[in-house]
Design an enzyme around this catalytic site. Structure first.
Site, PDB file in Angstrom:
ATOM      1  N   TYR A  37       0.822  -1.215   0.000  1.00 10.69           N
ATOM      2  CA  TYR A  37       0.000   0.000   0.000  1.00 10.69           C
ATOM      3  C   TYR A  37       0.860   1.272   0.000  1.00 10.69           C
ATOM      4  O   TYR A  37       0.334   2.374  -0.182  1.00 10.69           O
ATOM      5  CB  TYR A  37      -0.953   0.041   1.213  1.00 10.69           C
ATOM      6  CG  TYR A  37      -1.866  -1.159   1.370  1.00 10.69           C
ATOM      7  CD1 TYR A  37      -2.056  -2.074   0.345  1.00 10.69           C
ATOM      8  CD2 TYR A  37      -2.556  -1.375   2.561  1.00 10.69           C
ATOM      9  CE1 TYR A  37      -2.893  -3.177   0.506  1.00 10.69           C
ATOM     10  CE2 TYR A  37      -3.393  -2.471   2.717  1.00 10.69           C
ATOM     11  CZ  TYR A  37      -3.547  -3.363   1.700  1.00 10.69           C
ATOM     12  OH  TYR A  37      -4.367  -4.454   1.867  1.00 10.69           O
ATOM     13  N   LEU A 175     -17.485  -3.894   2.255  1.00  9.91           N
ATOM     14  CA  LEU A 175     -18.447  -2.901   1.769  1.00  9.91           C
ATOM     15  C   LEU A 175     -18.448  -2.882   0.245  1.00  9.91           C
ATOM     16  O   LEU A 175     -19.497  -2.876  -0.391  1.00  9.91           O
ATOM     17  CB  LEU A 175     -18.113  -1.510   2.330  1.00  9.91           C
ATOM     18  CG  LEU A 175     -18.195  -1.409   3.860  1.00  9.91           C
ATOM     19  CD1 LEU A 175     -17.724  -0.043   4.341  1.00  9.91           C
ATOM     20  CD2 LEU A 175     -19.619  -1.672   4.345  1.00  9.91           C
ATOM     21  N   ILE A 212     -12.438  -4.715   8.526  1.00 11.13           N
ATOM     22  CA  ILE A 212     -11.433  -3.644   8.427  1.00 11.13           C
ATOM     23  C   ILE A 212     -11.859  -2.644   7.348  1.00 11.13           C
ATOM     24  O   ILE A 212     -11.152  -2.434   6.357  1.00 11.13           O
ATOM     25  CB  ILE A 212     -10.015  -4.219   8.137  1.00 11.13           C
ATOM     26  CG1 ILE A 212     -10.052  -5.301   7.039  1.00 11.13           C
ATOM     27  CG2 ILE A 212      -9.377  -4.761   9.399  1.00 11.13           C
ATOM     28  CD1 ILE A 212      -8.651  -5.741   6.572  1.00 11.13           C
ATOM     29  N   SER A 215     -12.170   4.076   4.882  1.00 11.42           N
ATOM     30  CA  SER A 215     -12.836   5.262   4.357  1.00 11.42           C
ATOM     31  C   SER A 215     -11.897   6.453   4.461  1.00 11.42           C
ATOM     32  O   SER A 215     -11.126   6.559   5.414  1.00 11.42           O
ATOM     33  CB  SER A 215     -14.140   5.563   5.100  1.00 11.42           C
ATOM     34  OG  SER A 215     -14.710   6.734   4.534  1.00 11.42           O
ATOM     35  N   ARG A 220     -17.966   8.614   7.709  1.00 14.43           N
ATOM     36  CA  ARG A 220     -18.115   7.178   7.429  1.00 14.43           C
ATOM     37  C   ARG A 220     -17.207   6.348   8.344  1.00 14.43           C
ATOM     38  O   ARG A 220     -17.606   5.285   8.825  1.00 14.43           O
ATOM     39  CB  ARG A 220     -17.746   6.879   5.982  1.00 14.43           C
ATOM     40  CG  ARG A 220     -18.801   7.332   4.986  1.00 14.43           C
ATOM     41  CD  ARG A 220     -18.288   7.060   3.590  1.00 14.43           C
ATOM     42  NE  ARG A 220     -19.337   7.210   2.598  1.00 14.43           N
ATOM     43  CZ  ARG A 220     -19.120   7.099   1.296  1.00 14.43           C
ATOM     44  NH1 ARG A 220     -17.903   6.828   0.850  1.00 14.43           N
ATOM     45  NH2 ARG A 220     -20.110   7.237   0.451  1.00 14.43           N
ATOM     46  N   ASN A 224     -18.700   3.485  10.627  1.00 14.11           N
ATOM     47  CA  ASN A 224     -18.254   2.096  10.427  1.00 14.11           C
ATOM     48  C   ASN A 224     -17.727   1.482  11.724  1.00 14.11           C
ATOM     49  O   ASN A 224     -17.642   0.253  11.833  1.00 14.11           O
ATOM     50  CB  ASN A 224     -17.151   2.033   9.358  1.00 14.11           C
ATOM     51  CG  ASN A 224     -17.652   2.402   7.972  1.00 14.11           C
ATOM     52  OD1 ASN A 224     -18.860   2.423   7.725  1.00 14.11           O
ATOM     53  ND2 ASN A 224     -16.736   2.712   7.070  1.00 14.11           N
TER      54      ASN A 224
END
Ligand SMILES: NC(=O)c1ccc[n+]([C@@H]2O[C@H](COP(=O)([O-])OP(=O)(O)OC[C@H]3O[C@@H](n4cnc5c(N)ncnc54)[C@H](OP(=O)(O)O)[C@@H]3O)[C@@H](O)[C@H]2O)c1
Length: 246
Positions: A37, A175, A212, A215, A220, A224
């Site tokens: 990432y 999601l 996990i 956002s 959000r 969450n």
């Protein structure tokens, strides 16, 4: 491992620091990243800026199978970037193509755990057969398998297989994998005065599956995490399970 964590894939260029800091401020104590990432340094900055003690936050990162030849270098790079002396959880991001390579990489993760640089080790995107191969060859089962999961991917055999082996399932893209406009979700959400996204995340918790969600938006991120003020009845869980059969 806290059952609710914060995902960070695609958060970069300043967004990762700000989003993780927001997540820590609204209460998350579990952050998921990966060398892939390219945001570990920003996350390290957010952890430092939060003022929280290291022991209060559960930090997971992952190693790419293509980095198998330099496991110790990658681990020390991750530790430096995250600003920590240890990881709570280190995962193999996806299975190496060759079984021998998979076994060797797994043994190197176990060695890192023996060095106490890593509290626990696991895998991601592994089948149960691939997990069994690691367990049988090393005598040590992964603590966690992080997999693509959500109502439309629900499979009781997959969950049961992990439970039988004592392996925690951690869901990613929950999601993204779900049509949040689905009428069944909307009905359940209205009954509990929550959002469909909260229903989807809570459904995971009802199955003892870790979530996990990621956002880049604080509202959000907060919603969450706000999953413990309601619970789903068994018939509601069953109707969400059935989304996989449609
Ligand atoms: N091990 C692996 O191979 C693997 C693969 C994929 C992901 N992961 C991990 O799992 C984490 C979660 O997966 P993911 O990021 O792919 O997907 P996700 O968390 O299921 O979904 C993220 C998307 O949903 C949106 N979103 C977030 N909260 C929402 C809400 N309450 N209502 C409506 N939309 C919402 C986000 O948009 P905004 O940001 O605009 O809010 C973003 O576009 C990743 O961040 C990563 O840490 C692991």
């Amino acid at each position: 491992m806290p059952l609710i964590g914060f995902g960070t894939w695609k958060l970069r260029h300043g967004q990762a620091r700000a989003s993780v800091l927001a997540a820590l401020e609204v209460g998350y104590r579990h952050i998921d990243t990966a060398t892939m990432y390219a945001n570990e340094a920003e996350i390290g900055q957010a952890l430092a800026d939060s003022g929280l003690d290291r022991a209060e936050v559960f930090v997971t990162t992952k190693i790419r199978p293509s980095d198998a030849g330099r496991v110790q270098d990658i681990l020390h790079q991750s530790l430096r970037a995250l600003g920590t002396e240890y990881l709570d959880l280190w995962l193999v991001h996806w299975p190496p193509a060759r079984r021998a390579d998979s076994r060797q990489l797994w043994n190197e993760l176990l060695a890192a755990q023996a060095q106490q640089l890593v509290r626990d080790v696991g895998v991601s995107n592994y089948s149960l057969a691939e997990i069994d191969d690691l367990t049988n060859s090393s005598g040590r089962a992964p603590a966690v398998n992080q997999i693509d999961w959500g109502p439309t991917l629900y499979d009781a055999h997959v969950l049961g297989g992990h439970a039988d082996r004592g392996i925690a399932v951690e869901a990613y893209s929950s999601l993204k994998n779900t049509d949040l406009k689905d009428p069944a979700l909307a009905k359940i959400a209205a009954a509990h005065d929550v959002t469909p996204a909260q229903v989807v995340l809570r459904w995971h918790l009802e199955h003892d599956v870790t979530v996990i969600p990621k956002s880049a938006h604080r509202d959000r991120t907060a919603a969450n995490f706000d999953l413990l003020g309601f619970s789903l009845a068994p018939d509601e869980v069953a109707s969400i399970d059935e989304m996989a059969d449609r």
